[in-house]
Design an enzyme around this catalytic site. Structure first.
Site, short mmCIF file in Angstrom:
data_model
loop_
_atom_site.label_atom_id
_atom_site.label_comp_id
_atom_site.label_asym_id
_atom_site.label_seq_id
_atom_site.Cartn_x
_atom_site.Cartn_y
_atom_site.Cartn_z
N SER A 73 -6.24 -4.51 2.00
CA SER A 73 -7.44 -3.69 1.79
C SER A 73 -8.71 -4.45 2.15
CB SER A 73 -7.51 -3.22 0.34
OG SER A 73 -6.43 -2.39 0.00
N ARG A 95 -11.54 -4.03 5.42
CA ARG A 95 -12.96 -3.87 5.14
C ARG A 95 -13.79 -5.02 5.71
NH1 ARG A 95 -9.95 -1.16 1.66
NH2 ARG A 95 -10.75 0.66 0.50
N ASP A 114 0.44 1.62 -5.08
CA ASP A 114 1.34 1.13 -4.03
C ASP A 114 2.53 0.36 -4.58
OD1 ASP A 114 -0.05 2.20 -1.87
OD2 ASP A 114 -1.37 0.46 -1.72
N LYS A 160 1.91 9.33 0.83
CA LYS A 160 1.73 7.99 1.41
C LYS A 160 2.46 7.95 2.75
CE LYS A 160 -0.76 5.65 -1.61
NZ LYS A 160 -1.96 4.87 -1.22
N ARG A 181 7.07 8.86 -1.25
CA ARG A 181 7.68 7.68 -1.86
C ARG A 181 8.48 8.02 -3.12
NH1 ARG A 181 2.80 3.28 -0.69
NH2 ARG A 181 3.53 2.73 1.40
N ARG A 184 6.86 -0.30 2.32
CA ARG A 184 7.09 -0.58 0.91
C ARG A 184 8.45 -0.07 0.43
NH1 ARG A 184 2.46 -3.04 -0.05
NH2 ARG A 184 0.51 -2.08 0.69
#
Length: 448
Positions: free
Chosen positions: A29, A33, A327, A354, A358, A403
């Site tokens: 993340s 950014r 997550d 997602k 999930r 994931r």
């Protein structure tokens, strides 16, 4: 247009205890950014610890396409010479964001209030994900979006020529939506206000302030009210990216499940909007200690010492904690399968949209491994079988989701029979060193 490469089937199996130091990659993340805010700043932003997974590399390519100079100097060391707020050039080609929902939604936000047009696409997984949750608030600024049915990629965004500031209440807890609106507000006059009823990860607010934006956050009866003053001159910064708690989740959970394990995971972000998994694991009886707490790059971090106990208990995870660990629910469901008793996870409907659904992906895979599951739109309930009680022996579908792949590979390290995944290639999007790191700890994970 992005395409998914050849599948890489993988299998994990119970073996030796995990030992050693797990140096997980930089936070995804914050890496996104850092590149985006560097591109919107004046001067050269220097970044260390940048995650070099495919998602972040795709964001780097996108910033170059909008006119910023983005340079890799060494592993994790990058610089961005920005074009300033409102300085994005119109890209000459389609912007391919690969598998990254964060990347595409944040980039849409930061170009939506500049009078340029850009077309976005992604891989098969990303092109199924809903973009209306971002394009709807961006339309309030004056931007227009033209995509496939259901608001899906490929999609063209026509930036607002005369943007106006907005006040927007997010309809669901989503840091991506909040961040897209704040980034759009940078090039709108006056004050843009985002109201979120449930707090989500606050990296955008922290980093915008660090780059020189005037931004305030107030807790009110309505929720968190974030106010951004538009048209600032952002100043280039040095950004030290802390290690990603979402990536740390996998070696941490593996060590909790593999008998005799004792590992150290250094420098992991302990941002309170991101550390819900670790709080939950401790409540389940996990032996995790948080050593050497400190601040790096404006973020609280700590070294995590993780030891196997073999005595984890199922719990009900507080609904209000969901945003701080959204997550991590897939790998938490694996831990829950190996715990004694029932673990209830509510308020998790965001998992349905997602990289894959999930909830469904984990439920079907766990069932195939012999675990009893209950689910509805917003809930996942796992009936644990205790330490070493999961039969395993299945091949689980990953649905092009990194994931999901890593979660089932963690399960195989503790189940009675090996667990396979149909495709481990998506792991590269967020954790490109996963295989090597886990092998270095002693995990038996192999490509088939």
């Amino acid at each position: 247009m992005s395409g998914h490469g050849e599948p890489i089937p993988m299998t994990s199996r119970k073996g030796a205890a995990l030992k050693g130091v797990a140096e997980v990659p930089g936070d995804k993340s914050i890496s996104h950014r850092a590149l985006i805010l560097g591109a919107l700043s004046v001067g050269e932003t220097q970044v260390t610890g940048l995650l070099e997974g495919q998602d972040v590399l795709d964001t780097a390519k996108a910033m170059r396409a909008f006119g910023a100079e983005v340079t890799r100097h060494a592993a994790g060391i990058w610089s961005v010479n920005g074009v300033g707020v409102g300085g994005f050039a119109e890209p000459t080609n389609v912007i391919d964001c690969g598998n990254s929902g964060t990347g595409v939604r944040l980039i849409m936000g930061c170009m939506a209030t500049t009078a340029i047009t850009a077309t976005f696409t992604g891989d098969a997984s990303l092109n199924k994900r809903p973009m209306g949750r971002v394009t709807d608030p961006l339309a309030l600024f004056g931007a227009r979006a033209y995509g496939r049915q259901g608001g899906r990629l490929p999609m063209t965004i026509v930036g607002a020529e005369f943007p106006v500031p907005v006040t927007y209440t997010t309809p669901m807890p989503s840091a991506q939506v909040k961040s897209a609106v704040l980034l759009a507000g940078l090039n709108a006059p006056g004050q843009t206000v985002v109201i979120e009823k449930e707090a989500t990860r606050d990296h955008s607010e922290r980093m915008l302030a660090g780059f020189g934006a005037k931004i305030t956050t107030e807790v009110t009866p309505e929720g968190r009210v974030i106010t951004l003053t538009g048209q600032p001159e952002l100043r280039a910064q040095r950004v030290a990216v802390p290690r990603d708690p979402s990536s740390a989740a996998f070696p941490v959970c593996a060590a909790l499940l593999a008998e005799g394990s004792d590992i150290l995971v250094p420098g992991v972000s302990q941002n309170p909007t991101r550390n819900g998994l670790f709080t939950t694991l401790v409540e389940m009886g996990a032996d995790i200690t948080f050593e050497n707490p400190r601040t790096e790059g404006g973020e609280p971090v700590a070294d995590l010492r993780v030891r196997y106990t073999g005595d984890l208990k199922g719990i009900e995870v507080p609904t209000e904690r969901a945003a701080s660990m959204i997550d991590e629910y897939p790998v938490l469901s694996v831990v829950a399968a190996c715990a004694t008793g029932t673990t209830v996870m509510r308020g998790v409907k965001e998992l349905r949209v997602k990289e894959s659904d999930r909830i469904d992906a984990m439920a079907r895979g766990l069932e195939a491994c012999g675990v009893t599951i209950e689910e509805d739109l917003d809930t996942l309930i796992v009936h644990g079988l205790g330490a070493a009680g999961v039969p395993g022996g299945a091949t689980c579908a990953t649905h092009i989701d990194h994931r999901i792949a890593m979660s089932f590979l963690v399960l195989g390290l503790a189940s009675q029979k090996p667990v396979s995944v149909d495709d481990g290639s998506p792991i590269a999007t967020s954790f490109p060193i996963f295989e090597g790191l886990m092998a270095g700890l002693g995990a038996e994970i192999a490509r088939d």
